[in-house]
Design an enzyme around this catalytic site. Structure first.
Site, PDB file in Angstrom:
ATOM      1  N   CYS A  74     -15.685 100.330  42.133  1.00  0.00           N
ATOM      2  CA  CYS A  74     -16.395 100.637  43.375  1.00  0.00           C
ATOM      3  C   CYS A  74     -16.400 102.131  43.650  1.00  0.00           C
ATOM      4  O   CYS A  74     -15.400 102.701  44.100  1.00  0.00           O
ATOM      5  CB  CYS A  74     -15.748  99.879  44.533  1.00  0.00           C
ATOM      6  SG  CYS A  74     -16.526 100.212  46.117  1.00  0.00           S
ATOM      7  N   CYS A 134     -15.923 103.082  47.320  1.00  0.00           N
ATOM      8  CA  CYS A 134     -14.524 102.980  47.777  1.00  0.00           C
ATOM      9  C   CYS A 134     -13.680 104.118  47.213  1.00  0.00           C
ATOM     10  O   CYS A 134     -12.886 104.724  47.921  1.00  0.00           O
ATOM     11  CB  CYS A 134     -13.869 101.675  47.324  1.00  0.00           C
ATOM     12  SG  CYS A 134     -14.904 100.223  47.364  1.00  0.00           S
ATOM     13  N   ASP A 135     -13.822 104.384  45.931  1.00  0.00           N
ATOM     14  CA  ASP A 135     -12.852 105.240  45.245  1.00  0.00           C
ATOM     15  C   ASP A 135     -13.398 106.591  44.776  1.00  0.00           C
ATOM     16  O   ASP A 135     -12.619 107.440  44.347  1.00  0.00           O
ATOM     17  CB  ASP A 135     -12.285 104.488  44.016  1.00  0.00           C
ATOM     18  CG  ASP A 135     -11.544 103.224  44.429  1.00  0.00           C
ATOM     19  OD1 ASP A 135     -10.977 103.226  45.530  1.00  0.00           O
ATOM     20  OD2 ASP A 135     -11.533 102.252  43.659  1.00  0.00           O
TER      21      ASP A 135
END
Ligand code: NDP
Length: 312
Positions: free
Chosen positions: A136, A139-140
């Protein structure tokens, strides 16, 4: 409960499931929530979550899910650490079966079984998960700001992740296993017009390199059969997601990829009293906050359903 029939049974324990539980419990539905095999869902394999509103300093994914669980428990959600493995949606009362064979009767069902990221299946990918390997970018990606990264995949997700990462990273290597991309034309164009994305065609991942963190990726050109190493510190797998909807068989309407179809503007499925929330019905946004939102919607829809039938 009326007799041994639950008012509301929630399947799944990600942000959608726990949000549904918090709302259903506070509305007096005495929800019973089955966590499934991976309590907490996809956030359990994430590190810092920095885009969920209300956590100005960010929070670790597993800690966030622990808080969701505690909040649901505080309002008397009956949380069961079991997997629902079968459903029968033929009657007005719905029947679910746990993996251990226990039958659960319920007036309403909230599905929040989520989706799972697909992985390449390499040992090194598993070992370096959260140590540079991620599924992701939203997200990251931030943790790789200023670093060189690779994205594997050639669909819309991979194209989107590569362009997202290209805004943070000096160089993004996109590993495409064929000589063309599956992504929509517009997304392909965006990738090809982004200067710091290098597309490696006919390229397969052999191994993710590194001991305590990713240091590179060994790739093979499947036309020339030659192997080489690309130095990167982040490796993003974007080869699709699989919704966890197999147990619903033909009872519910699904799209070609298996995502549940709900009536626009609601969480209603085609079966009365069965509501779908979270990633199991969302092929587009797939965020914790959107999952939580649809979990809340499902609980409100279930409450209205029960009230209209004077069950509560
Ligand atoms: P897709 O199934 O569309 O694409 C998966 C990609 O991963 C394909 O290019 C496939 O390659 C590649 N792949 C699969 N397995 C491997 C492997 N083992 N090694 C290397 N590559 C592999 O999934 P997406 O998640 O990209 O998209 C799912 C759906 O969601 C699509 O309908 C898409 O349009 C939609 N979507 C829309 C977005 C938007 O509109 N903004 C954003 C994201 C998704 P190959 O092509 O060779 O099979």
């Amino acid at each position: 409960m009326a007799g041994d029939i639950n008012h509301c049974t929630i399947i799944g324990s990600g942000p959608a499931g726990y949000s549904a539980a918090i709302y259903a419990a506070r509305a007096g539905l005495k929800p019973v929530l089955y966590t499934g095999k991976e309590p907490g869902g996809q956030l359990m394999i994430t590190t810092d979550v920095e885009n969920y509103p209300g956590y100005p300093e960010g929070i670790m994914g597993p800690k966030m899910m622990e808080d969701f669980q505690k909040q649901a428990a505080r309002f008397d959600t009956d949380i069961r650490y079991e997997l629902i493995s079968e459903v029968d949606f033929t009657g007005p009362v719905h029947i679910l079966k746990t993996e251990s064979g226990v039958e659960v009767k319920t007036h309403t069902v909230i599905i929040s079984t989520g989706a799972s990221a697909k992985w390449l299946g390499l040992e090194s990918e598993k070992r370096l998960m959260n140590l540079g390997v991620s599924a992701c970018a939203v997200c990251d990606g931030f943790f790789f700001k200023g670093q060189e990264v690779a994205v594997v995949g050639a669909g819309d997700t991979a194209a989107e992740e590569a362009t997202y990462l290209a805004k943070l990273c000096p160089k993004v290597h996109m590993l495409v296993r064929r000589d063309e991309m599956r992504a929509s034309k517009i997304m392909q164009k965006r990738v090809l017009n982004t200067q710091n994305i290098e597309v490696h065609w006919n390229t397969e991942t052999v191994e993710v390199l590194g001991k305590d963190g990713v240091t590179g990726v060994k790739v093979k050109n499947n036309k020339t059969n030659t192997e080489s190493v690309i130095d990167v510190t982040g490796f993003f797998v974007a080869i699709g997601h699989k919704p966890n909807t197999a147990i619903f068989g033909d009872y519910l309407e699904k799209d070609a990829a298996g995502y549940l179809i709900t009536q626009p503007g609601s969480t209603k499925t085609r079966v009365d009293g069965v509501f779908a929330s979270g990633d199991a019905q969302d092929n587009v946004y797939r965020q914790a906050v959107t999952a939580a939102g649809t979990g809340c919607m499902a609980a409100l829809d279930a409450e209205r359903y029960l009230a209209a039938r004077e069950i509560i």
